[in-house]
Design a protein around this motif. Structure first.
Motif, PDB file in Angstrom:
ATOM      1  N   GLU A  60      53.424  -1.609   2.642  1.00 35.42           N
ATOM      2  CA  GLU A  60      54.365  -0.395   2.151  1.00 35.42           C
ATOM      3  C   GLU A  60      54.797   0.984   2.879  1.00 35.42           C
ATOM      4  O   GLU A  60      54.355   1.301   3.048  1.00 35.42           O
ATOM      5  CB  GLU A  60      53.931   0.040   0.190  1.00 35.42           C
TER       6      GLU A  60
ATOM      7  N   HIS B  44      60.804  -6.144   0.057  1.00 31.29           N
ATOM      8  CA  HIS B  44      61.356  -5.790  -0.479  1.00 31.29           C
ATOM      9  C   HIS B  44      61.799  -4.469  -1.006  1.00 31.29           C
ATOM     10  O   HIS B  44      60.665  -3.886  -0.915  1.00 31.29           O
ATOM     11  CB  HIS B  44      59.593  -6.595  -1.510  1.00 31.29           C
TER      12      HIS B  44
ATOM     13  N   TYR C 214      57.475  -9.753  -4.663  1.00 28.02           N
ATOM     14  CA  TYR C 214      56.087  -9.380  -4.782  1.00 28.02           C
ATOM     15  C   TYR C 214      55.794  -8.813  -6.169  1.00 28.02           C
ATOM     16  O   TYR C 214      56.561  -8.171  -7.143  1.00 28.02           O
ATOM     17  CB  TYR C 214      56.596  -7.729  -3.823  1.00 28.02           C
TER      18      TYR C 214
ATOM     19  N   ASP D 118      57.058  -8.387   3.361  1.00 24.26           N
ATOM     20  CA  ASP D 118      57.146  -9.823   3.537  1.00 24.26           C
ATOM     21  C   ASP D 118      56.898  -9.889   5.111  1.00 24.26           C
ATOM     22  O   ASP D 118      58.013 -11.214   5.102  1.00 24.26           O
ATOM     23  CB  ASP D 118      57.539 -10.953   2.766  1.00 24.26           C
TER      24      ASP D 118
END
Length: 220
Positions: A106, A133, A211, A126
């Protein structure tokens, strides 16, 4: 902002943090004997203003070794980084930052607002499915990331993640935007590329590719 000068007690504390111990009378004597250039006496109430550069020059010969000198450099750069406000210009996509978060894969993606300042978006990458995302919490204002979707944004993210930018990578990439609004207009939009590398809205073939953390934020 990064301080240009320090007071006597601040300077002594800074020196102590880097292994240099000196009492205040000895330190003031060093100032009087001009061992710290450009130190200014403001007045009795405000005392002395010691230039940080002069203090560092004074400290370097008194450090215990190369490691201490390295640690001093790291400390200075950290202070500058923490206390400097980034003020990018407002041209489209002219400035962006990608910052690792505490969660695996992240990031915080900072991108120019079209009007003033910057927008912050949360990213999850991903890598297995080449999906970016992006969570846009528009409840804090700024420019909709939906208005910024284009190939250059995708390339910018992959470049910052040290990926080799190829036609194959671009064609395989999916961008999913989780757009949070104050009203009932929150949505999830997926974008992909056609044969001509034109980006457009697409439908995910597998619901499990969303997600979960971002999706749950939208549901709330």
């Amino acid at each position: 902002m990064w301080p240009n000068t320090l007071k006597v007690k601040e300077a002594l504390n800074f020196m102590r943090e880097h292994g240099i111990t000196m009492n205040e009378p000895a330190f003031r004597k060093a100032i009087r004997t001009k061992q710290m250039a450009n130190t200014q006496i403001i007045n009795k109430k405000d005392g002395l203003n010691i230039p940080i550069e002069s203090l560092i020059d004074f400290m370097i010969p008194r450090l215990s070794g190369n490691i201490a000198a390295y640690q001093l450099g790291v400390s200075i750069q950290k202070l500058k980084y923490q206390q400097t406000v980034i003020t990018p210009d407002n041209t489209f996509h002219s400035f962006s930052l990608l910052i690792s978060s505490s969660l695996e894969d992240e990031y915080i993606y900072c991108l120019n607002n079209l009007h003033q300042g910057m927008n912050n978006y949360q990213l999850f990458i991903d890598y297995d499915h080449f999906i970016i995302h992006m969570y846009d919490d528009h409840t804090v204002g700024g420019t909709y990331v939906l208005n910024k979707v284009n190939v250059s944004l995708i390339i910018d993210v992959w470049t910052k993640l040290s990926m080799d930018i190829t036609e194959e990578l671009i064609k395989k990439t999916t961008l999913i935007i989780y757009h949070q609004m104050r009203n009932d207009h929150s949505c999830i939009a997926s974008y992909g590329f056609d044969e001509n590398q034109n980006i457009g809205i697409m439908t995910l073939s597998d619901e499990n590719l969303y997600y979960k953390r971002f999706k749950n934020e939208i549901k709330r």
